[in-house]
Scaffold this motif. Sequence first.
Motif, PDB file in Angstrom:
ATOM      1  N   ASN A 112     -12.893  11.408   3.798  1.00  0.00           N
ATOM      2  CA  ASN A 112     -14.088  11.481   3.076  1.00  0.00           C
ATOM      3  C   ASN A 112     -14.748   9.812   3.145  1.00  0.00           C
ATOM      4  OD1 ASN A 112     -15.187  11.150   0.616  1.00  0.00           O
ATOM      5  ND2 ASN A 112     -13.632  11.639  -0.518  1.00  0.00           N
ATOM      6  N   PRO A 113     -16.016   9.678   3.219  1.00  0.00           N
ATOM      7  CA  PRO A 113     -16.446   8.641   2.906  1.00  0.00           C
ATOM      8  C   PRO A 113     -16.561   7.952   1.934  1.00  0.00           C
ATOM      9  CG  PRO A 113     -18.292  10.270   2.771  1.00  0.00           C
ATOM     10  CD  PRO A 113     -16.895  11.066   3.006  1.00  0.00           C
ATOM     11  N   ASN A 114     -16.159   8.300   1.039  1.00  0.00           N
ATOM     12  CA  ASN A 114     -15.853   7.002   0.575  1.00  0.00           C
ATOM     13  C   ASN A 114     -13.940   6.961  -0.237  1.00  0.00           C
ATOM     14  OD1 ASN A 114     -18.253   7.326  -1.447  1.00  0.00           O
ATOM     15  ND2 ASN A 114     -18.082   9.861  -1.973  1.00  0.00           N
ATOM     16  N   PHE A 115     -13.817   7.211   0.659  1.00  0.00           N
ATOM     17  CA  PHE A 115     -11.743   6.772   1.034  1.00  0.00           C
ATOM     18  C   PHE A 115     -11.654   6.215   1.866  1.00  0.00           C
ATOM     19  CE2 PHE A 115      -7.295   7.942   2.182  1.00  0.00           C
ATOM     20  CZ  PHE A 115      -7.046   7.660   1.241  1.00  0.00           C
ATOM     21  N   ARG A 116     -10.801   4.892   1.648  1.00  0.00           N
ATOM     22  CA  ARG A 116     -10.655   3.678   1.965  1.00  0.00           C
ATOM     23  C   ARG A 116      -9.503   4.035   3.480  1.00  0.00           C
ATOM     24  NH1 ARG A 116      -9.428  -0.823  -1.960  1.00  0.00           N
ATOM     25  NH2 ARG A 116     -11.932  -0.242  -2.465  1.00  0.00           N
ATOM     26  N   ALA A 117      -9.784   4.988   3.876  1.00  0.00           N
ATOM     27  CA  ALA A 117      -8.622   5.582   4.894  1.00  0.00           C
ATOM     28  C   ALA A 117      -7.740   4.271   6.207  1.00  0.00           C
ATOM     29  CB  ALA A 117      -9.244   6.633   5.838  1.00  0.00           C
ATOM     30  N   TRP A 118      -7.124   4.883   6.514  1.00  0.00           N
ATOM     31  CA  TRP A 118      -6.202   4.112   7.314  1.00  0.00           C
ATOM     32  C   TRP A 118      -6.890   3.926   8.800  1.00  0.00           C
ATOM     33  CZ3 TRP A 118      -1.181   5.053   9.813  1.00  0.00           C
ATOM     34  CH2 TRP A 118      -1.167   4.027  10.468  1.00  0.00           C
ATOM     35  N   ARG A 119      -6.824   5.017   9.307  1.00  0.00           N
ATOM     36  CA  ARG A 119      -7.401   4.983  10.387  1.00  0.00           C
ATOM     37  C   ARG A 119      -8.430   6.273  10.656  1.00  0.00           C
ATOM     38  NH1 ARG A 119      -2.171   5.717  13.585  1.00  0.00           N
ATOM     39  NH2 ARG A 119      -1.272   7.233  13.312  1.00  0.00           N
ATOM     40  N   THR A 120      -9.184   6.946  11.242  1.00  0.00           N
ATOM     41  CA  THR A 120      -9.788   8.645  11.489  1.00  0.00           C
ATOM     42  C   THR A 120      -9.636   8.742  12.907  1.00  0.00           C
ATOM     43  OG1 THR A 120     -11.516   7.185  11.429  1.00  0.00           O
ATOM     44  CG2 THR A 120     -11.337   7.785   9.179  1.00  0.00           C
ATOM     45  N   GLY A 121      -9.255   8.336  13.807  1.00  0.00           N
ATOM     46  CA  GLY A 121      -9.193   8.875  14.731  1.00  0.00           C
ATOM     47  C   GLY A 121      -8.746   9.858  15.049  1.00  0.00           C
TER      48      GLY A 121
ATOM     49  N   VAL B 249       0.656  -1.531  -0.073  1.00  0.00           N
ATOM     50  CA  VAL B 249      -0.234  -0.222   0.199  1.00  0.00           C
ATOM     51  C   VAL B 249       1.381   1.156  -0.466  1.00  0.00           C
ATOM     52  CG1 VAL B 249      -1.552   1.252   1.403  1.00  0.00           C
ATOM     53  CG2 VAL B 249      -1.838  -1.042   1.425  1.00  0.00           C
TER      54      VAL B 249
ATOM     55  N   ASP C 115     -13.585   2.551  12.062  1.00  0.00           N
ATOM     56  CA  ASP C 115     -12.606   1.867  11.244  1.00  0.00           C
ATOM     57  C   ASP C 115     -12.950   0.427  10.582  1.00  0.00           C
ATOM     58  OD1 ASP C 115     -11.550   5.127  11.618  1.00  0.00           O
ATOM     59  OD2 ASP C 115      -9.925   3.462  12.324  1.00  0.00           O
TER      60      ASP C 115
ATOM     61  N   GLN D 211     -16.782  -0.346   2.599  1.00  0.00           N
ATOM     62  CA  GLN D 211     -16.331  -0.027   1.497  1.00  0.00           C
ATOM     63  C   GLN D 211     -16.042  -1.550   0.631  1.00  0.00           C
ATOM     64  OE1 GLN D 211     -13.580   2.665   3.095  1.00  0.00           O
ATOM     65  NE2 GLN D 211     -14.298   4.092   2.864  1.00  0.00           N
TER      66      GLN D 211
ATOM     67  N   ARG E 158     -15.889   0.389   8.938  1.00  0.00           N
ATOM     68  CA  ARG E 158     -16.020   1.132   8.163  1.00  0.00           C
ATOM     69  C   ARG E 158     -15.534   0.846   6.465  1.00  0.00           C
ATOM     70  NH1 ARG E 158     -12.260   4.105   5.997  1.00  0.00           N
ATOM     71  NH2 ARG E 158     -11.114   4.548   8.030  1.00  0.00           N
TER      72      ARG E 158
ATOM     73  N   GLN F  91      -0.256   3.217  -7.639  1.00  0.00           N
ATOM     74  CA  GLN F  91       0.752   2.674  -7.600  1.00  0.00           C
ATOM     75  C   GLN F  91       2.006   3.584  -7.775  1.00  0.00           C
ATOM     76  OE1 GLN F  91       0.298  -0.989  -7.272  1.00  0.00           O
ATOM     77  NE2 GLN F  91      -1.801  -0.377  -6.743  1.00  0.00           N
TER      78      GLN F  91
ATOM     79  N   LYS G 265     -15.676   0.863  20.411  1.00  0.00           N
ATOM     80  CA  LYS G 265     -14.974   1.538  19.088  1.00  0.00           C
ATOM     81  C   LYS G 265     -13.856   1.226  19.288  1.00  0.00           C
ATOM     82  CE  LYS G 265     -18.613   5.243  18.665  1.00  0.00           C
ATOM     83  NZ  LYS G 265     -18.139   6.752  18.128  1.00  0.00           N
TER      84      LYS G 265
ATOM     85  N   ALA H  16      -5.326   2.378   3.896  1.00  0.00           N
ATOM     86  CA  ALA H  16      -5.495   1.847   5.248  1.00  0.00           C
ATOM     87  C   ALA H  16      -4.204   0.401   5.014  1.00  0.00           C
ATOM     88  CB  ALA H  16      -6.950   0.252   4.827  1.00  0.00           C
ATOM     89  N   HIS H  17      -3.427   0.706   5.650  1.00  0.00           N
ATOM     90  CA  HIS H  17      -2.414  -0.800   4.993  1.00  0.00           C
ATOM     91  C   HIS H  17      -1.293  -0.794   6.715  1.00  0.00           C
ATOM     92  CE1 HIS H  17      -0.346   3.826   6.401  1.00  0.00           C
ATOM     93  NE2 HIS H  17       0.216   3.086   7.437  1.00  0.00           N
TER      94      HIS H  17
END
Lengths: 554, 316
Positions: A143-152, A59, B48, B55, B51, A207, A470, A65-66
Motif C-alpha cells: 500500500n503506497p500510503n503505508f510506511r512499510a519496512w521492505r517491499t522487495g 516499532v 524503500d 512518506q 519511499r 502501540q 536500487k 519500517a523498523h
Amino acid sequence: MTKDSTTKSGYSRRDALRLMAAGGIACFAAPNLLGKPAFADTASPTGRVVVGLSQEPTVFHPLMAHIEVDDAVHFSLFDALFRMDPKGGLQPNLAAEVPTQQNGGISEDGLKWRVRLRDDVRWHDGEPFTAEDVKFTLELITNPNFRAWRTGGHSLVRDITVVSPTELTWRMEEAFAPYLSFLTETFMVPKHILEKEADPNAAAFNQAPVGTGAFKWAQRVAGDHLELVANPQYFGDGPYVERLVFKYIPDMTVLYTQFKSGDIDLTDQAYITADHYDEAKTLPGRVVTLVSGASVESIYLNLEKPQFKDPAVRKALYAAMDRKAIIDAIYYGVGTLTETFMPRTSYYYNPNLPAQEFNLDRARQILDEAGWVPGPDGIRAKDGVRLSFANSTTSGNNLREQVQQFLQQTFAEIGVEMTISNLPAAVMFGEFWLKSQFDSAIAGVTHLIAADPDATNRLATSAIAAKGGKGSNVGQYSNPEVDALLKKGAQTFDPEARREIYSRIQEIVREDLPFLPLFAATYVVGRKEGLEGWEPNSNTRTASWHAAGWRWQS
Amino acid sequence: MRGFLLNRLSQSLVLLLIVSVIGFVVLNLIPGGPLAQFGLDPSMTQDDLNRLKEQLGLNRPLWMQYLDWAWRLVQGDWGHSFRDGAPVLDVIGRHLVATLLLMGSSTVIAIAIGTWIGIRGATHRYSVFDYLATVGAMVALSIPTFWFGLVGIYVFSLRLGWLPAGNMYTIGDGSVLNHIHHLIMPSIVLALVHVAIWSRYMRTATLDVISQEFVKTARAKGLSERRILMKHVVGNALLPMITLAGMQLPSVLTGALVTETVFTWPGMGRLFLDSLGYSDYPVVMGLLMFSAILVVLCNLIADIVVAIIDPRIRLS
C-alpha cells in the motif's frame, strides 16, 4: 558453562536439505506436529524472563519500517507463515506446510504459489486467523500510503486469491526463490482490526499490537521496558514463562553490570562486549556462550577510488592484515576467521576458499610487481595516484578504533598511508555510507536477508545506489559474472543447485576482494543459570527468536 | 507590571522563533538523517529508502518543512515521532514523570545541603569546615558525574549490595518504597554537583549580606547572632538564589543526560540522547522547544518573584 564452537557446524548439508524438504511435508501430514508437548497442557506458564537490550524497541507494527532490536518483540507477539530454524531450514509456522516445487505448492516455473494454513490459530483477541488475514497483510505492505519496512519480493506478488479460510494462492511477476525466506520475517497482522483504520501508520494497534504469537501485549514504559504476558491459547510449543520483559539499557557497560548484579536474565545478541568476555565466563550462576552471527566485520573499499581499482592493491592490503592478531589481541579471541560474506552456519557457506596468509613481504612484492613505487615520503604511488586513503568507522567503538590504529601501522610498513576519520553511527550510515562517499570503512555487514543466500542487494551492479541503483552495494562492486549468477540464483528453487551457484559467487568475490573480511561476527550471549530452552539462531536477527520455548528449570 | 509582562512576552516570542529556526536548520544540516539507522540493513533497498523519505516528508525543501512544522506547532500539534509514530507531546510526557522524580529529589537535596553549607561556610569563614567545603565543592565540580555514578554502583551495588545498580524500580515491584530505594543513589550523585554550585553561591551571597550596614546595625542593637542570621542575613542572601533557581529549573525538567544513562533512568535526558542518535527530528525539536519555553518562563517567574520580594526592584 557452555561454549558453542563457531568454527564447526554440527550438521551435514544433506541433513539441512532433508530438513528443508521434509519439514513441510511432515507438517502437511500432521499440522499439529509442532504443537504443545503433552506436559505443557497441564503446566501453566510460570516466572519471568528479563531480556536486556541496548537499543529500545519502538516499532511494534511488524510490517512498518523498523530496526533489528524490534524483531525481539515481533517474534514473540506474532507469527509468520514460515520460520527459519537454527540450521537454516524452513519450518511451517502459520502455514501447514512449506510450499515447494515437489509438493506442488510452487509451480515449476516458480510463478504460481499456493499456501495452506493451520486451522487452529486464533488472534490474541479470540478471532480466528484465516487466509483473509494473509491477503490483507501482503496487500498492506505494498500500500503506497503505508510506511512499510521492505517491499522487495512483496512487490512481485499479484492476484492474491483466498480459496478457503485455510488456503490462498497468488502469482509472482517473476520467479523469486528468496521470497520463501522473506516470508519468515513477514509477520501476519489482523485484518479485522487494521481494516477499520483510516491511517495505517497511526493506528492504535501500533502501540498495543494484537498478534497470534506465544505472548500477548501487556504494557510499555517508554524509555525503560516493555512487558508481554503468556498466551495460553498459543497453537505452538510453549509458552512456559508467564512474563517476558524487554529491558532497555543503552550503555553496554551498564547492561553488563546489570547482568552481573542479576537484574537481567539474558543479554540479547552482541550485548556483552568482547572485552568483558573473560570476566563474564567466571561469573557464578551465569552461562556465557559464544554464538555465531550472520554479519562479517570487514574493511569496505570504495572501488571507484583510483587507489582501489587495481586488484593488486586489494590483494596486497589483504596480505598485510594480521587478522589473527586482531582477533586475539584486540577482540579477546572473540571472532572467527572467514574468507567470505556467507555466514558459516549457512547451508550455502563455501569452506573451500583459499585462506588468507599474513605476509608483509608478499604484500610488498605484489605492489612492486604492479608498479606501485615508493615515493620520497615512503608512500607508494602509481600514475600520479598516491597509495593513501582514509578509513572511517563509527566513533566511540573503541575496539574498532584499535583495529584502525593497528592496521594503520602495518599498512605503513608496506608503503601505504591510511588516515583515520571516524563519524557517529547516525552520520556514518547515512548518505556517507549509502551513497559511497567514503574511501574505506570498517563495518559489520550482513549480506543475507532472512538467511537466504541471495546477496543481490550487496553485490549486484544494479544495486549501486551511488550510480542510481536500487540496493546497498556501497563498495560499488561490479562483476558481470557475479551479476549473472545472482540472477540465476534468485530464480532457482532447488537448494542443491543454488548451493553451486552461491559457492561460485563466493569464489569470485574471494578472488576480486571488493571488501577485506576481518572476521565473522561472534556474539557473547549471557544468561542466568536455570534458563532453559534458549537456542541461538544466526538465521534470525534476534536471540529472542523463540522465547516461546524458554522455561525456568524447576 | 502589565507593560513589563507584555514587553518580556514579546521578547520571548522572538527568542523562541530564533531558537526554532536555528534548531531546525542545524538539525537538518547534520549529515545522516533519520534513515541512517537502516544503512546496514541489507533488506532496505534504495527504493524503500526513497519511499520512506517521501512518506516522512523529508524530500521537501527545508523551508517548507519548517513552515509546516511551525504552523502545526502553533496549533498545538507538535508532530509525531519518526521512531514510534507517537505524538511528540505524549513522548515527552512519558519521560517527564521519571525526570521530575529524579531531578526533583536531587534538587531538594542540593538546595537543602548546599544552602546550609554556604551559610555555615560564610559565618565560619576560614574555618576547617569552610576549607573542607571549598575543596569538596571543587572536587564535586571537577569530577564528571558518571564517575561518581560508576563508583557508587561498584561500591554500593556490586560490593555492598545495599542499593540497586540502576533502573527506576524493580520490574514486578512498583511500590513506593522500591521507587525510593532506587532513587537514593542517582539523586545523591546528581545532587553532588548542585550542592557544590549552591554552596558556593550561597556562601558569596551570605558574605555579601553580612557586610551590609543593616547587619551591623542589628548587631549594634544587641541582637543575638542566631537571630541576625535567621532574620536578616538568610532572607536577603536567598534573593539572588531565586534567580539561580530560575536558571536551574529548566535543567531540572529537561533531565540529566549522563546520570540517566548510567542509572538506566528513563527520563528526558536519555530521550534527548536517543532521539539525536536516531535523528528523530520531531522529538528533538519538541524537546528543544520545550526547554526553550521553560527557560523563558522560569526566568520570567524568577524576575517577578524577586521583584515582589525585594521592594527596591520595580517591574515597571
